[in-house]
Design an enzyme around this catalytic site. Structure first.
Site, PDB file in Angstrom:
ATOM      1  N   CYS A   3      -4.719   2.415  -3.752  1.00  0.00           N
ATOM      2  CA  CYS A   3      -3.466   2.902  -3.139  1.00  0.00           C
ATOM      3  C   CYS A   3      -2.330   1.912  -3.343  1.00  0.00           C
ATOM      4  O   CYS A   3      -1.455   1.753  -2.482  1.00  0.00           O
ATOM      5  CB  CYS A   3      -3.660   3.207  -1.651  1.00  0.00           C
ATOM      6  SG  CYS A   3      -4.738   4.605  -1.337  1.00  0.00           S
ATOM      7  N   LYS A  10     -10.636  -1.732  10.236  1.00  0.00           N
ATOM      8  CA  LYS A  10     -10.664  -2.913   9.370  1.00  0.00           C
ATOM      9  C   LYS A  10     -11.241  -4.123  10.105  1.00  0.00           C
ATOM     10  O   LYS A  10     -11.537  -5.140   9.475  1.00  0.00           O
ATOM     11  CB  LYS A  10      -9.244  -3.275   8.907  1.00  0.00           C
ATOM     12  CG  LYS A  10      -8.445  -2.151   8.298  1.00  0.00           C
ATOM     13  CD  LYS A  10      -8.834  -1.832   6.885  1.00  0.00           C
ATOM     14  CE  LYS A  10      -7.812  -0.875   6.265  1.00  0.00           C
ATOM     15  NZ  LYS A  10      -8.194  -0.454   4.909  1.00  0.00           N
ATOM     16  N   HIS A  12       0.862  -1.179   0.000  1.00  0.00           N
ATOM     17  CA  HIS A  12       0.000   0.000   0.000  1.00  0.00           C
ATOM     18  C   HIS A  12       0.902   1.235   0.000  1.00  0.00           C
ATOM     19  O   HIS A  12       2.025   1.198   0.498  1.00  0.00           O
ATOM     20  CB  HIS A  12      -0.865  -0.041   1.267  1.00  0.00           C
ATOM     21  CG  HIS A  12      -1.947   0.983   1.332  1.00  0.00           C
ATOM     22  ND1 HIS A  12      -1.710   2.295   1.688  1.00  0.00           N
ATOM     23  CD2 HIS A  12      -3.286   0.889   1.129  1.00  0.00           C
ATOM     24  CE1 HIS A  12      -2.857   2.953   1.699  1.00  0.00           C
ATOM     25  NE2 HIS A  12      -3.826   2.128   1.357  1.00  0.00           N
ATOM     26  N   ASP A  19       2.988  -4.743   8.005  1.00  0.00           N
ATOM     27  CA  ASP A  19       1.719  -4.011   7.889  1.00  0.00           C
ATOM     28  C   ASP A  19       0.588  -5.027   7.975  1.00  0.00           C
ATOM     29  O   ASP A  19       0.349  -5.787   7.040  1.00  0.00           O
ATOM     30  CB  ASP A  19       1.701  -3.253   6.562  1.00  0.00           C
ATOM     31  CG  ASP A  19       0.365  -2.569   6.286  1.00  0.00           C
ATOM     32  OD1 ASP A  19      -0.571  -2.704   7.094  1.00  0.00           O
ATOM     33  OD2 ASP A  19       0.265  -1.896   5.241  1.00  0.00           O
ATOM     34  N   GLN A  28      -4.550  -5.433   6.642  1.00  0.00           N
ATOM     35  CA  GLN A  28      -5.471  -6.327   5.930  1.00  0.00           C
ATOM     36  C   GLN A  28      -5.537  -7.720   6.534  1.00  0.00           C
ATOM     37  O   GLN A  28      -6.467  -8.475   6.246  1.00  0.00           O
ATOM     38  CB  GLN A  28      -5.060  -6.426   4.458  1.00  0.00           C
ATOM     39  CG  GLN A  28      -5.231  -5.145   3.680  1.00  0.00           C
ATOM     40  CD  GLN A  28      -6.659  -4.661   3.618  1.00  0.00           C
ATOM     41  OE1 GLN A  28      -7.584  -5.450   3.536  1.00  0.00           O
ATOM     42  NE2 GLN A  28      -6.849  -3.356   3.651  1.00  0.00           N
TER      43      GLN A  28
END
Length: 404
Positions: free
Chosen positions: A362, A224, A121, A198, A201
């Site tokens: 993104c 999320k 991202h 990260d 997700q």
């Protein structure tokens, strides 16, 4: 066994209509919906104990502080951090990444190398580019293949004693690919590099164990995973958080202040300047509790069923191509119809009450790799159903007919 029809009753928004049609919400990779149980916690905060924390001796302040720190403990337990002060509550994944990137400004020198992946991202690319501009460090990129997987042989070749940091997402927001982060972390540590994962997700689908992963930094956002926007976390190993300087100056992050010299508070407050998103932090803890009550194994099993069913049904449509075909992926399907712009497909689906995301998500480097302007992305959560997937398929067929 997960009962999606029963779970859907927890989410008020799922009963509304859009453009006269029942809402089909398939934009979960951007933001998940919020259950009534979390909404009630937010209302309770503002109705009964809204006050600033850590600073007051009065009852409301003490109640708010207790609830906020209890949420930190809930999040610590969920991610299996060794200490609760290794959980820094931030404004979200992007701020968490920028906090680490800013901190490493004083720890890197010209010629040092840092590695990101082609699947990132923008929020896990741009802060590191800015770091390189400040320090003279060099940015290297792990390439991807046509299935949307990182090429591990190329990663191994990039690693050297100059490598200081490696940054990779756990799951690609654009393609759904689950990256082999255990391998990536192990190989990075072998050359003395730190790793930031990260997890924005992954956290809606997987319950990460930061100690088992032996990861140095792990970041995520509440919105999320059934929580509110504007709050997230940075997990950092104690030794790394102690090495990094404060990200911002202000109240709360200090020990002593004089005009001659200021000393800083210990963890986690060193990185939590100013009044935090108190309600958001408390609601984040409530969202974690909600998802754990359902169970992440049940969530993963059910969402994998939705992924398999959605993939099969969409591929019945002639001229439809799916991007991101790794065998190891989560419930995200990015696709295009031959000769039709994804924005047009998304606009028509919205007229039918179906919410999908269109564009580059993104992740412009991914779209450039595939030589496309973007995709239509349908991302499924545990409160979605096969009947909704059927509605999506019919909607895509109708859009194809209208736009061809």
């Amino acid at each position: 066994m997960l009962n999606a029809d029963h779970i859907r009753k927890d989410f008020p928004i799922l009963s509304r209509q859009v453009n006269g049609k029942p809402l089909v919400y398939f934009d979960n990779a951007a933001t998940s919906q919020t259950p009534q149980q979390v909404i009630d916690v937010i209302v309770d905060y503002y109705s009964n104990y809204n006050a600033n924390i850590h600073r007051g001796v009065h009852t409301l302040s003490q109640e708010a502080t207790d609830k906020y720190e209890a949420a930190r403990n809930t999040i610590q337990k969920h991610f299996n951090a060794k200490h609760n002060y290794e959980i820094i509550l931030t404004a979200g994944t992007t701020e968490s990444i920028n906090l680490v990137a800013q901190g490493f400004t004083s720890l890197l020198k010209e010629g040092d190398e840092i590695i990101v992946s082609a699947l990132e991202h923008h929020s896990n690319i741009v802060p590191w580019q800015m770091l390189c501009e400040r320090t003279g460090a060099v940015l290297k990129v792990i390439p991807m293949n046509l299935e949307g997987e990182l090429i591990m042989e190329a990663y191994n070749a990039l690693l050297s004693d100059r490598t200081k940091l490696v940054f990779v997402n756990h799951i690609s927001n654009a393609l759904g690919t689950i990256n082999p982060i255990e391998y990536i972390i192990e190989k990075a540590h072998a050359v003395g590099a730190a790793v930031l994962i990260d997890g924005a997700q992954s956290c809606p689908h997987i319950k990460p164990d930061v100690q088992a992963l032996d990861v140095d930094f792990y970041v995520a956002s509440a919105h999320k995973m059934c929580g509110p926007t504007g709050v997230g976390l940075l997990y950092g190993k104690e030794e790394w958080l102690n090495k990094l300087p404060p990200y911002q100056g202000g109240g709360e992050m200090i020990d002593q202040v004089s005009f001659e010299k200021t000393t800083y508070a210990g963890l986690p407050h060193k990185f939590e300047a100013g009044t935090p998103n108190i309600c958001g932090g408390i609601a984040f803890g409530a969202a974690v509790d909600y998802m754990n009550a359902i169970g992440f194994e049940a969530i993963a099993t059910y969402e994998n069923e939705l992924l398999a069913y959605g993939t099969q049904r969409l591929l019945e449509i002639e001229g439809l191509k799916i991007y991101g075909t790794s065998a190891n992926k989560t419930s995200v399907i990015s696709f295009n119809l031959e000769g039709i712009h994804p924005y047009d497909v998304g606009t028509l689906l919205d007229k039918m009450g179906i919410a999908v995301r269109t564009g580059h998500h993104c992740t412009q480097p991914i779209m450039d790799f595939f030589k496309i302007p973007g995709t239509v992305r349908a991302s499924f959560s545990f409160y979605n159903t096969k009947a909704e997937i059927d509605a999506l398929v019919e909607g895509v067929k109708k859009a194809k007919m209208m736009l061809s």
